[in-house]
Write a protein that holds these residues in place. Structure first.
Motif, PDB file in Angstrom:
ATOM      1  N   LEU A 261       0.802  -1.229   0.000  1.00 43.59           N
ATOM      2  CA  LEU A 261       0.000   0.000   0.000  1.00 43.59           C
ATOM      3  C   LEU A 261       0.830   1.272   0.000  1.00 43.59           C
ATOM      4  CD1 LEU A 261      -2.936  -0.821   2.463  1.00 43.59           C
ATOM      5  CD2 LEU A 261      -2.781  -1.214   0.003  1.00 43.59           C
ATOM      6  N   GLU A 265       0.001   4.634  -2.131  1.00 47.11           N
ATOM      7  CA  GLU A 265      -0.499   5.833  -1.453  1.00 47.11           C
ATOM      8  C   GLU A 265       0.353   7.054  -1.814  1.00 47.11           C
ATOM      9  OE1 GLU A 265      -2.566   3.921   2.541  1.00 47.11           O
ATOM     10  OE2 GLU A 265      -0.407   4.245   2.510  1.00 47.11           O
ATOM     11  N   TRP A 268      -0.748   7.932  -5.522  1.00 48.18           N
ATOM     12  CA  TRP A 268      -2.108   8.407  -5.773  1.00 48.18           C
ATOM     13  C   TRP A 268      -2.601   9.431  -4.764  1.00 48.18           C
ATOM     14  CZ3 TRP A 268      -4.217   7.582 -10.304  1.00 48.18           C
ATOM     15  CH2 TRP A 268      -3.800   6.475 -11.056  1.00 48.18           C
ATOM     16  N   LEU A 269      -2.075   9.364  -3.532  1.00 44.35           N
ATOM     17  CA  LEU A 269      -2.593  10.236  -2.472  1.00 44.35           C
ATOM     18  C   LEU A 269      -1.561  11.234  -1.960  1.00 44.35           C
ATOM     19  CD1 LEU A 269      -4.386   7.418  -0.426  1.00 44.35           C
ATOM     20  CD2 LEU A 269      -5.355   8.827  -2.258  1.00 44.35           C
ATOM     21  N   SER A 272       1.807   8.366   2.637  1.00 40.98           N
ATOM     22  CA  SER A 272       1.411   7.092   3.215  1.00 40.98           C
ATOM     23  C   SER A 272       0.500   7.367   4.409  1.00 40.98           C
ATOM     24  CB  SER A 272       2.643   6.307   3.669  1.00 40.98           C
ATOM     25  OG  SER A 272       2.274   5.041   4.154  1.00 40.98           O
ATOM     26  N   ARG A 273      -0.546   6.559   4.575  1.00 46.96           N
ATOM     27  CA  ARG A 273      -1.575   6.823   5.587  1.00 46.96           C
ATOM     28  C   ARG A 273      -1.428   5.839   6.757  1.00 46.96           C
ATOM     29  NH1 ARG A 273      -6.493   9.143   2.945  1.00 46.96           N
ATOM     30  NH2 ARG A 273      -7.752   7.894   4.358  1.00 46.96           N
ATOM     31  N   ARG A 280      -7.788   2.963   4.225  1.00 52.54           N
ATOM     32  CA  ARG A 280      -6.696   3.010   3.246  1.00 52.54           C
ATOM     33  C   ARG A 280      -7.123   2.368   1.928  1.00 52.54           C
ATOM     34  NH1 ARG A 280      -1.240   0.938   6.092  1.00 52.54           N
ATOM     35  NH2 ARG A 280      -0.319   2.003   4.275  1.00 52.54           N
ATOM     36  N   LEU A 284      -7.597   4.389  -1.729  1.00 59.53           N
ATOM     37  CA  LEU A 284      -6.860   4.009  -2.935  1.00 59.53           C
ATOM     38  C   LEU A 284      -7.799   3.613  -4.070  1.00 59.53           C
ATOM     39  CD1 LEU A 284      -3.821   2.067  -1.441  1.00 59.53           C
ATOM     40  CD2 LEU A 284      -3.737   4.104  -2.891  1.00 59.53           C
ATOM     41  N   VAL A 312      -3.966  -3.893  -3.848  1.00 59.49           N
ATOM     42  CA  VAL A 312      -4.807  -3.359  -2.774  1.00 59.49           C
ATOM     43  C   VAL A 312      -5.672  -4.476  -2.184  1.00 59.49           C
ATOM     44  CG1 VAL A 312      -6.688  -1.762  -2.226  1.00 59.49           C
ATOM     45  CG2 VAL A 312      -4.821  -1.029  -3.719  1.00 59.49           C
TER      46      VAL A 312
END
Length: 404
Positions: A261, A265, A268-269, A272-273, A280, A284, A312
């Protein structure tokens, strides 16, 4: 990988508002027939129906918020509807409407309407708010967001249920001064059969996949499961990390999940979360899926996106095997663990019977109209999660323990 993402643009599917279809389902006991044949649930009981009845009699807008540990859960909610003589609406993931025309038709006719888990779905949200504002039927929302075969563990709740309940509470307060309440619903399944006889053929088939052959002393049921879990994790580590890793099982799971992940992350985000697995996964998917439908996307680009969605999904699978779930084993926990393993390997698990379902309806939680503080947890979700955990903890004691 299960077909939970549909390779076409989303279209909202509204519920059927008539009463004749749910009346017919209840009259013919279709819920009982289907769940016995297709899920092995041969008996059930509804507890706490008086809590729901009081809310109905008071004219409240009602959210029923159950835990979600089996695919049978949405249909089993029909037993609650029958107990208090009401019909229900329910939010259902859009992919369920795409499995077959018959299934999609049946969900809709019984009050189900679609929700798009991979993005913002204003039509679904508005429909849910309208249902609660009109208070004609209770609304079923599964706040965990997906199925985890760990009946005794409540997964972190997604905050969508609080948002729609609070929006409806504000609208009701302005319209007629009415209230919106949330009832936690604890669903517990108890296995009533012979565990060894039921699971031995499944474990035998899985062991043959791994070419396990025991020449010495036979292993116990729990030892066989532990060996399979270790082998599955090692194979995933070899696939994604190049070799089997050192460390305890929980550390290795976390390391592999981050490997899957973390880079996605960042891509795309932007970061990192540090959150539980389902927020999460949802974030995603919401970022990746819309790109599948861009008009100029090439086939290689589409395949790369599908590969990312597979990663994912794999992270979600790994997280669905909590390392301590069999530290205090019961026959139900062992059954769930083997079902989860088989589903990971084949995308489906066999039916094991007989199961007994308990549906317990908790006291109502009144929804406040004021916004929660931005910093910290939503108080509505905090109370809902605490009540569900307490109810599930008590119900877990009714399962038969397994000697270790």
């Amino acid at each position: 990988m299960q077909n939970i993402i549909v390779d076409k643009p989303y279209q909202f599917i509204p519920p059927h508002h008539g009463d004749w279809a749910p009346w017919l389902v209840q009259k013919l006991r279709i819920v009982d027939i289907y769940l016995k044949k297709c899920e092995g649930i041969e008996s059930h009981e509804v507890r706490g129906a008086e809590n729901l009845q009081r809310s109905i009699d008071s004219g409240h807008g009602i959210v029923l918020a159950p835990n979600h540990c089996r695919y049978s859960d949405p249909i089993a909610m029909g037993w609650i509807a029958r107990q208090v003589n009401v019909y229900i609406y329910s939010m259902a993931s859009w992919h369920l409407f795409q499995q077959s025309r018959l299934q999609g038709f049946a969900i809709r006719m019984c009050g189900g309407f679609s929700v798009y888990r991979e993005g913002v779905d204003r039509q679904s949200l508005n429909t849910a708010v309208d249902v609660l504002t009109q208070a004609r039927r209770p609304l079923v929302v599964f706040p965990e967001g997906t199925v985890f075969r760990t009946n005794d563990i409540l997964q972190p709740l997604l905050d969508g249920v609080a948002f729609l309940a609070r929006t409806a509470a504000k609208r009701r307060a302005k319209h007629d001064g009415g209230k919106v309440v949330v009832h936690p619903v604890a669903i517990k399944y108890l296995f009533k059969g012979n565990l060894e006889k039921t699971l031995d053929p499944v474990l035998h088939d899985i062991e043959n996949r791994f070419t396990f052959h025991d020449a010495g002393r036979p292993l116990s049921l729990l030892q066989r499961i532990a060996r399979i879990n270790e082998s599955m994790l090692s194979l995933k580590e070899i696939q994604y990390l190049g070799r089997s890793q050192a460390g305890d099982f929980s550390e290795r799971q976390s390391r592999l999940i981050e490997h899957l992940l973390g880079p996605l992350e960042l891509k795309w985000l932007g970061r990192s979360r540090a959150e539980p697995i389902m927020p999460r996964v949802k974030a995603l998917r919401s970022a990746i899926v819309p790109n599948l439908f861009q008009p100029n996307i090439s086939e290689p680009e589409k395949q790369e996106l599908w590969g990312q969605l597979t990663d994912v999904y794999m992270a979600q699978q790994i997280a669905s095997h909590p390392v301590d779930y069999l530290d205090a084993p019961t026959n139900t926990r062992v059954l769930e663990t083997v079902e989860s393993i088989e589903e990971d390997l084949t995308d489906r698990s066999r039916i094991h019977r007989p199961l007994h379902a308990i549906m317990e309806i908790g006291e109502p939680i009144e929804v406040e109209t004021s916004k929660p503080a931005r910093d910290g947890e939503d108080p509505l979700m905090t109370v809902l999660a605490a009540n569900l955990r307490s109810m599930l903890s008590k119900l877990s004691r009714e399962a038969e323990p397994i000697p270790t």
